[in-house]
Design a protein around this motif. Sequence first.
Motif, PDB file in Angstrom:
ATOM      1  N   ILE A  78       0.854  -1.184   0.000  1.00 15.09           N
ATOM      2  CA  ILE A  78       0.000   0.000   0.000  1.00 15.09           C
ATOM      3  C   ILE A  78       0.890   1.234   0.000  1.00 15.09           C
ATOM      4  N   VAL A  79       0.600   2.158  -0.900  1.00 17.25           N
ATOM      5  CA  VAL A  79       1.303   3.442  -0.931  1.00 17.25           C
ATOM      6  C   VAL A  79       0.269   4.547  -0.768  1.00 17.25           C
ATOM      7  N   ASN A  80       0.431   5.354   0.256  1.00 15.93           N
ATOM      8  CA  ASN A  80      -0.431   6.511   0.473  1.00 15.93           C
ATOM      9  C   ASN A  80       0.311   7.770   0.034  1.00 15.93           C
ATOM     10  N   VAL A  81      -0.240   8.467  -0.934  1.00  9.73           N
ATOM     11  CA  VAL A  81       0.409   9.686  -1.405  1.00  9.73           C
ATOM     12  C   VAL A  81       0.085  10.804  -0.425  1.00  9.73           C
ATOM     13  N   ALA A  82       1.091  11.199   0.341  1.00 15.93           N
ATOM     14  CA  ALA A  82       0.941  12.251   1.342  1.00 15.93           C
ATOM     15  C   ALA A  82       1.533  13.544   0.770  1.00 15.93           C
ATOM     16  N   SER A  83       2.260  14.278   1.578  1.00 15.91           N
ATOM     17  CA  SER A  83       2.881  15.530   1.123  1.00 15.91           C
ATOM     18  C   SER A  83       3.787  16.050   2.217  1.00 15.91           C
ATOM     19  N   GLY A  84       4.838  16.742   1.806  1.00 16.29           N
ATOM     20  CA  GLY A  84       5.669  17.446   2.775  1.00 16.29           C
ATOM     21  C   GLY A  84       4.891  18.531   3.497  1.00 16.29           C
ATOM     22  N   VAL A  85       3.778  18.963   2.895  1.00 15.32           N
ATOM     23  CA  VAL A  85       2.923  19.967   3.529  1.00 15.32           C
ATOM     24  C   VAL A  85       2.250  19.392   4.779  1.00 15.32           C
TER      25      VAL A  85
ATOM     26  N   GLY B 149      12.573  28.637   4.050  1.00 17.93           N
ATOM     27  CA  GLY B 149      13.238  28.307   2.793  1.00 17.93           C
ATOM     28  C   GLY B 149      12.751  27.020   2.162  1.00 17.93           C
ATOM     29  N   SER B 150      11.998  26.210   2.905  1.00 16.83           N
ATOM     30  CA  SER B 150      11.463  24.987   2.318  1.00 16.83           C
ATOM     31  C   SER B 150      10.296  25.323   1.412  1.00 16.83           C
ATOM     32  N   ASP B 151       9.984  24.422   0.489  1.00  7.60           N
ATOM     33  CA  ASP B 151       8.840  24.626  -0.399  1.00  7.60           C
ATOM     34  C   ASP B 151       7.536  24.707   0.387  1.00  7.60           C
ATOM     35  N   GLU B 152       7.514  24.053   1.537  1.00  9.75           N
ATOM     36  CA  GLU B 152       6.276  23.963   2.310  1.00  9.75           C
ATOM     37  C   GLU B 152       6.071  25.144   3.259  1.00  9.75           C
ATOM     38  N   HIS B 153       7.120  25.870   3.561  1.00 10.09           N
ATOM     39  CA  HIS B 153       7.055  26.889   4.610  1.00 10.09           C
ATOM     40  C   HIS B 153       6.026  27.971   4.332  1.00 10.09           C
TER      41      HIS B 153
ATOM     42  N   VAL C 269       3.518  -0.966   3.872  1.00 13.58           N
ATOM     43  CA  VAL C 269       2.630   0.200   3.871  1.00 13.58           C
ATOM     44  C   VAL C 269       3.475   1.444   4.108  1.00 13.58           C
ATOM     45  N   ASN C 270       3.540   2.320   3.132  1.00 12.15           N
ATOM     46  CA  ASN C 270       4.388   3.509   3.247  1.00 12.15           C
ATOM     47  C   ASN C 270       3.690   4.721   2.647  1.00 12.15           C
ATOM     48  N   ALA C 271       4.215   5.895   2.963  1.00 10.08           N
ATOM     49  CA  ALA C 271       3.700   7.156   2.432  1.00 10.08           C
ATOM     50  C   ALA C 271       4.763   7.807   1.557  1.00 10.08           C
ATOM     51  N   SER C 272       4.300   8.482   0.517  1.00 10.04           N
ATOM     52  CA  SER C 272       5.222   9.188  -0.381  1.00 10.04           C
ATOM     53  C   SER C 272       4.932  10.687  -0.373  1.00 10.04           C
ATOM     54  N   ASP C 273       5.982  11.456  -0.557  1.00 12.99           N
ATOM     55  CA  ASP C 273       5.874  12.903  -0.717  1.00 12.99           C
ATOM     56  C   ASP C 273       6.271  13.246  -2.146  1.00 12.99           C
ATOM     57  N   PRO C 274       5.321  13.669  -2.984  1.00 15.74           N
ATOM     58  CA  PRO C 274       5.681  14.008  -4.371  1.00 15.74           C
ATOM     59  C   PRO C 274       6.589  15.223  -4.483  1.00 15.74           C
ATOM     60  N   GLY C 275       6.585  16.099  -3.466  1.00 14.31           N
ATOM     61  CA  GLY C 275       7.339  17.334  -3.572  1.00 14.31           C
ATOM     62  C   GLY C 275       6.563  18.372  -4.374  1.00 14.31           C
ATOM     63  N   TYR C 276       7.201  19.519  -4.570  1.00 10.79           N
ATOM     64  CA  TYR C 276       6.539  20.643  -5.251  1.00 10.79           C
ATOM     65  C   TYR C 276       6.579  20.397  -6.753  1.00 10.79           C
ATOM     66  N   THR C 277       5.544  19.739  -7.238  1.00  7.82           N
ATOM     67  CA  THR C 277       5.499  19.251  -8.613  1.00  7.82           C
ATOM     68  C   THR C 277       4.513  20.071  -9.430  1.00  7.82           C
TER      69      THR C 277
ATOM     70  N   GLY D  90       4.891  24.381  -9.721  1.00  9.23           N
ATOM     71  CA  GLY D  90       5.912  23.546  -9.101  1.00  9.23           C
ATOM     72  C   GLY D  90       7.158  23.419  -9.950  1.00  9.23           C
ATOM     73  N   HIS D  91       8.295  23.189  -9.310  1.00 10.16           N
ATOM     74  CA  HIS D  91       9.570  23.128 -10.038  1.00 10.16           C
ATOM     75  C   HIS D  91       9.947  21.707 -10.451  1.00 10.16           C
ATOM     76  N   GLN D  92       9.168  20.711 -10.045  1.00  6.43           N
ATOM     77  CA  GLN D  92       9.449  19.343 -10.455  1.00  6.43           C
ATOM     78  C   GLN D  92       8.496  18.903 -11.571  1.00  6.43           C
ATOM     79  N   THR D  93       8.959  17.966 -12.391  1.00  2.97           N
ATOM     80  CA  THR D  93       8.095  17.348 -13.383  1.00  2.97           C
ATOM     81  C   THR D  93       7.241  16.276 -12.713  1.00  2.97           C
ATOM     82  N   VAL D  94       6.189  15.838 -13.401  1.00  2.00           N
ATOM     83  CA  VAL D  94       5.364  14.779 -12.820  1.00  2.00           C
ATOM     84  C   VAL D  94       6.149  13.479 -12.697  1.00  2.00           C
TER      85      VAL D  94
END
Length: 226
Positions: free
Chosen positions: A123-130, A140-144, A174-182, A191-195
Amino acid sequence: MTTTLITGANRSLGLETARRLIDAGHTVYAGMRDLASAAEVQKLGARPVQLDVTDQRSVDAALAQLPDLDVLVNNAGILGKSFGLDDLDAGAVQEVFDTNVLGIVRVTQAAVPLLRRSANPVIVNVASGVGFARSLITPGSDEHFVKAVPYASSKAAVIAMTVQYAKNLPEFRVNASDPGYTSTDFNRHSGHQTVTEGTDATVMLARLGPDGPTGQFFDRAGHIEY
């Protein structure tokens, strides 16, 4: 053959995740609220399935269509309409949680019986650094700069929920992923990242073997310490 269900798979990160996992040899069922938007996933070779994560009957009907299941990617999510305090009320929070948090519970609970039959359930849960407090308070972080309460709170819940599911399902990964600022429709492609970069962690976690980590949080650079 690995059978994978991805929620919210008809665009952006979900669509790219479907493309990459199909390329990796997965049979992908692409969940989406409206099958009228299935053209892109069909071009990839995914199998579209109507799935509204806010509707238990829709969830149950979608899972009933799957002959088996090895990987669940809980990708569906909404940003919501509240971005500060002047427009915030309980309804705004409830709307976001219904998709981003309760949607994961609905789909995961319906999927667990199928996943238990797999030799390598993931299981992968798409979370976020936010949703990660350390990122939110780091200048200075993308989330700040993010002030929205509903979205950040919902993704914090997803991270905690991932840990708890992992403890309850020790035979699963079972883990969570952070896509980052996409760059996606979510942020008007600011966002500065590609999909592709934004799905690196999700795809890696979806391909874990039985000896892989569980209950953890990853971005494309690797493991994020809680």
